[in-house]
Scaffold this active site. Structure first.
Site, PDB file in Angstrom:
ATOM      1  N   GLY A   8       0.820  -1.216   0.000  1.00 13.56           N
ATOM      2  CA  GLY A   8       0.000   0.000   0.000  1.00 13.56           C
ATOM      3  C   GLY A   8       0.850   1.261   0.000  1.00 13.56           C
TER       4      GLY A   8
ATOM      5  N   THR B 188       4.784   1.651   6.003  1.00 18.88           N
ATOM      6  CA  THR B 188       3.366   1.339   6.094  1.00 18.88           C
ATOM      7  C   THR B 188       2.695   2.378   6.961  1.00 18.88           C
ATOM      8  OG1 THR B 188       1.600  -0.181   6.725  1.00 18.88           O
ATOM      9  CG2 THR B 188       3.625  -0.428   7.968  1.00 18.88           C
TER      10      THR B 188
ATOM     11  N   ASP C 295       5.161  -7.765   5.374  1.00 15.10           N
ATOM     12  CA  ASP C 295       5.175  -8.874   4.413  1.00 15.10           C
ATOM     13  C   ASP C 295       6.256  -8.656   3.350  1.00 15.10           C
ATOM     14  OD1 ASP C 295       3.097 -10.383   5.538  1.00 15.10           O
ATOM     15  OD2 ASP C 295       1.572  -9.188   4.526  1.00 15.10           O
TER      16      ASP C 295
HETATM   17  P1  FBP Z   1       0.706  -2.099   3.617  1.00 14.32           P
HETATM   18  O1  FBP Z   1       0.692  -3.021   4.794  1.00 14.32           O
HETATM   19  O2  FBP Z   1       1.139  -2.722   2.369  1.00 14.32           O
HETATM   20  O3  FBP Z   1       1.464  -0.847   3.937  1.00 14.32           O
HETATM   21  O4  FBP Z   1      -0.785  -1.625   3.338  1.00 14.32           O
HETATM   22  C1  FBP Z   1      -1.523  -1.003   4.298  1.00 14.32           C
HETATM   23  C2  FBP Z   1      -2.946  -0.742   3.897  1.00 14.32           C
HETATM   24  O5  FBP Z   1      -3.127   0.619   3.603  1.00 14.32           O
HETATM   25  C3  FBP Z   1      -3.891  -1.222   4.982  1.00 14.32           C
HETATM   26  O6  FBP Z   1      -4.073  -0.227   5.953  1.00 14.32           O
HETATM   27  C4  FBP Z   1      -5.127  -1.564   4.208  1.00 14.32           C
HETATM   28  O7  FBP Z   1      -5.906  -2.541   4.860  1.00 14.32           O
HETATM   29  C5  FBP Z   1      -4.582  -2.109   2.925  1.00 14.32           C
HETATM   30  O8  FBP Z   1      -3.338  -1.479   2.729  1.00 14.32           O
HETATM   31  C6  FBP Z   1      -5.464  -1.841   1.745  1.00 14.32           C
HETATM   32  O9  FBP Z   1      -4.959  -2.544   0.647  1.00 14.32           O
HETATM   33  P2  FBP Z   1      -5.146  -2.098  -0.860  1.00 14.32           P
HETATM   34  O10 FBP Z   1      -4.249  -0.925  -1.105  1.00 14.32           O
HETATM   35  O11 FBP Z   1      -4.682  -3.284  -1.618  1.00 14.32           O
HETATM   36  O12 FBP Z   1      -6.566  -1.733  -1.050  1.00 14.32           O
END
Ligand code: FBP
Length: 549
Positions: A79, A201, A174
């Site tokens: 994300g 994150t 991850d």
């Molecule tokens: P990361 O752990 O990859 O930093 O992502 C965090 C996040 O923003 C979470 O808070 C949220 O649940 C998820 O990504 C949403 O995923 P996507 O961007 O695939 O919709």
């Protein structure tokens, strides 16, 4: 070229402040050999070449003379988080400081770019367009999980072709787990490619004693707190709505807690507390309804409730259900071919009686979301579950029953919000701009000293940035074994909210007062120019964790 806003133009000129240890030549000072946080024997066996490495700290060095040029690759993974572009610009400046003929290549749209050989060279002209800006659009991001030797080999082909000697993976727990696995693989086969991770994150759950915070958390929580503050002011003006606000953060409740500390809402759910106290959904609903009733008795039929996105997974009955569902779905390839109704029937027929009963008791939409596709890392996509609506609906029902029993007199009108994507690409705060630039620049120094399997670490973060401590932490040190997709896997341990930690304790000390009275704080928008006490404040979480009162 796209049109730039006035702020974008002014921010382009901002020069992030580096820790003084990184000014000029540096030397790496080795600490003691390290151990993983848990499951030492298993982790050691899985990472024979990168386990037990020493922690590294950089100090100024009197050495002069330039190193040879080096080609480096960079990947943005997972994300978006504010500051990613500054990690890349810091890395670019760092590799150029090592030798001006060094080159930086960006793999496109996440780890998939490495496997599929999609890349671009990042030149000074390109980098200059992105300094101090939010977003990951310079090269894009993705969630492809790098875990198969075939992927590592495909990656190695392009790394060799471009003569890339080091790869920097900017990601969450991850993605840094993947960085560690890749570092081990390349080291084991003497591939001549170093792998370095950077802690990204907005969720704030990639931290430990040596990684004080992940980047993006500071900016994202400031953006959410600004909007929560605005809602609270509206709510205190109109005095007629209860706002149920879900906040992003897949698992841990750091974002909700930080926003609560910044804005002092009437209620904030902390998932880790729900789990520790073994609360049910009905317990949480009864607690919120009691706050609504008490405020109504004082003539206040309005308020704010913050809900962490990951709540569902922390309610013990739901946690058990999700764990069994993960295993069931991992061993049922035919599941994906069924229609929605057949999927529901399949799940109910194949779960244990207790978990099937929990599944059946949920609103159909929520139950369905739990049985839909996991992300590539095996996570339930919690951001798609409308917990804010689920809770407000249940609170509404509870209040109706309380009214009938003569326990509540008042009006309950609920509005819903979800703040997540709004904050992930904001222009980084001064803190994140400086922190990210330092993380990237520091990653170049880790590469220069030959490190692999390390995470770039910048510490002492509540002090002015020149006093920050720079170095590297072996990623294996953060690992433990966890069940993922039905199998035990080595992964970086997530940092959940510590209920004994200072940030939660601060919240717990004040929440009764915030619930009954109206003690809202209105933080306003992030400020980039102005006095340091307005522009350079670290997050409340970091401030309290580091002894602030
Ligand atoms: P990361 O752990 O990859 O930093 O992502 C965090 C996040 O923003 C979470 O808070 C949220 O649940 C998820 O990504 C949403 O995923 P996507 O961007 O695939 O919709």
């Amino acid at each position: 070229m796209t049109k730039k806003s006035a702020l974008q133009k002014a921010r382009a000129a901002y020069q992030p402040k580096l820790p003084s240890a990184l000014w000029g030549a540096v030397k790496a000072v080795e600490g003691e050999p390290t151990q993983s946080v848990a499951d030492q024997e298993e982790i050691k066996k899985l990472f024979p070449n990168t386990y037990g490495l020493p922690e590294l700290t950089f100090e100024k060095s009197a050495k002069t003379g330039k190193a040879l040029p080096i080609n480096v690759g960079v990947i943005l993974s997972g994300g978006q988080a504010p500051g990613g572009h500054n990690v890349i610009s810091g890395l670019f400046d760092g590799v150029k400081a090592i030798n001006k003929d060094s080159r930086l290549f960006g793999f496109l749209m996440g780890p998939g770019g490495l496997v599929d050989h999609n890349y671009m060279e990042l030149t000074a002209e390109i980098i200059d367009q992105y300094r101090n800006t939010g977003g990951f659009d310079i090269i894009g991001s993705g969630r492809t999980k790098l875990e198969e030797p075939e992927q590592f080999e495909k990656g190695l082909e392009i790394l060799k072709e471009l003569n890339i000697k080091a790869l920097v993976i900017i990601g969450g727990d991850d993605s840094n787990t993947n960085a560690c696995v890749l570092a081990e693989y390349y080291k084991a086969k003497n591939a001549g490619v170093q792998v370095i991770g950077c802690p990204k994150t907005i969720d704030g759950d990639l931290k430990n004693g040596l990684i004080e915070t992940s980047f993006g958390f500071d900016t994202a929580t400031k953006v959410y707190s600004e909007v929560i503050g605005n809602i609270q002011r509206d709510c205190n003006s109109a005095k007629k709505y209860w706002h149920f606000i879900k906040l992003m953060g897949r698992s841990a409740s750091h974002i909700a807690l930080e926003c609560a500390l910044q804005t002092q809402p009437n209620y904030c759910v902390i998932s880790e507390e729900v789990e520790a106290k073994k609360l049910t959904l009905n317990d949480i609903v009864a607690d919120i309804a009691a706050v609504v009733a008490k405020r109504a008795a004082n003539g206040n039929n309005f308020g704010t409730v913050l809900i962490p996105e990951g709540l569902i997974e922390f309610i013990p009955a739901m946690k058990a259900l999700i764990a069994e569902l993960n295993d069931l779905l991992a061993r049922s390839p035919e599941f994906a071919t069924l229609d929605a109704e057949a999927q529901r029937a399949y799940v109910i027929a194949n779960l244990s009686a207790e978990n099937a009963a929990t599944f059946e008791s949920l609103p159909v939409g929520v139950a369905r979301q739990l049985s839909l596709d996991r992300d590539p890392h095996g996570n339930v996509q919690v951001s798609l579950i409308e917990t804010e609506k689920l809770l407000s609906e249940m609170v509404g029902k509870k209040l109706k029953a309380m009214k009938e029993a003569g326990e509540y007199v008042g009006k309950f009108s609920a509005l819903h919000h979800f703040f997540g994507y709004e904050g992930r690409c904001a222009d980084p705060s001064n803190f994140d701009a400086d922190y990210c630039y330092a993380l990237g620049y520091n990653a170049a120094q880790l590469i220069n000293c030959g490190a692999t399997g390390y995470m770039s670490s910048i510490r002492n973060l509540t002090k002015p940035s020149v006093q920050w401590i720079a170095g590297g932490i072996p990623i294996t040190m953060m690992m433990n074994m966890e069940r993922r997709n039905g199998k035990m896997k080595p992964v970086i341990q997530k940092a959940l909210v510590d209920l004994n930690g200072a940030p939660f304790q601060k919240f717990a000390q004040h929440r009764a007062e915030w619930a009954e009275n109206t003690c809202y704080v209105y933080p306003g928008p992030i400020q980039y120019f102005g006095p340091a006490e307005v522009c350079d404040q670290p997050s409340r979480t970091l401030y309290y964790e580091q002894g602030g009162k």
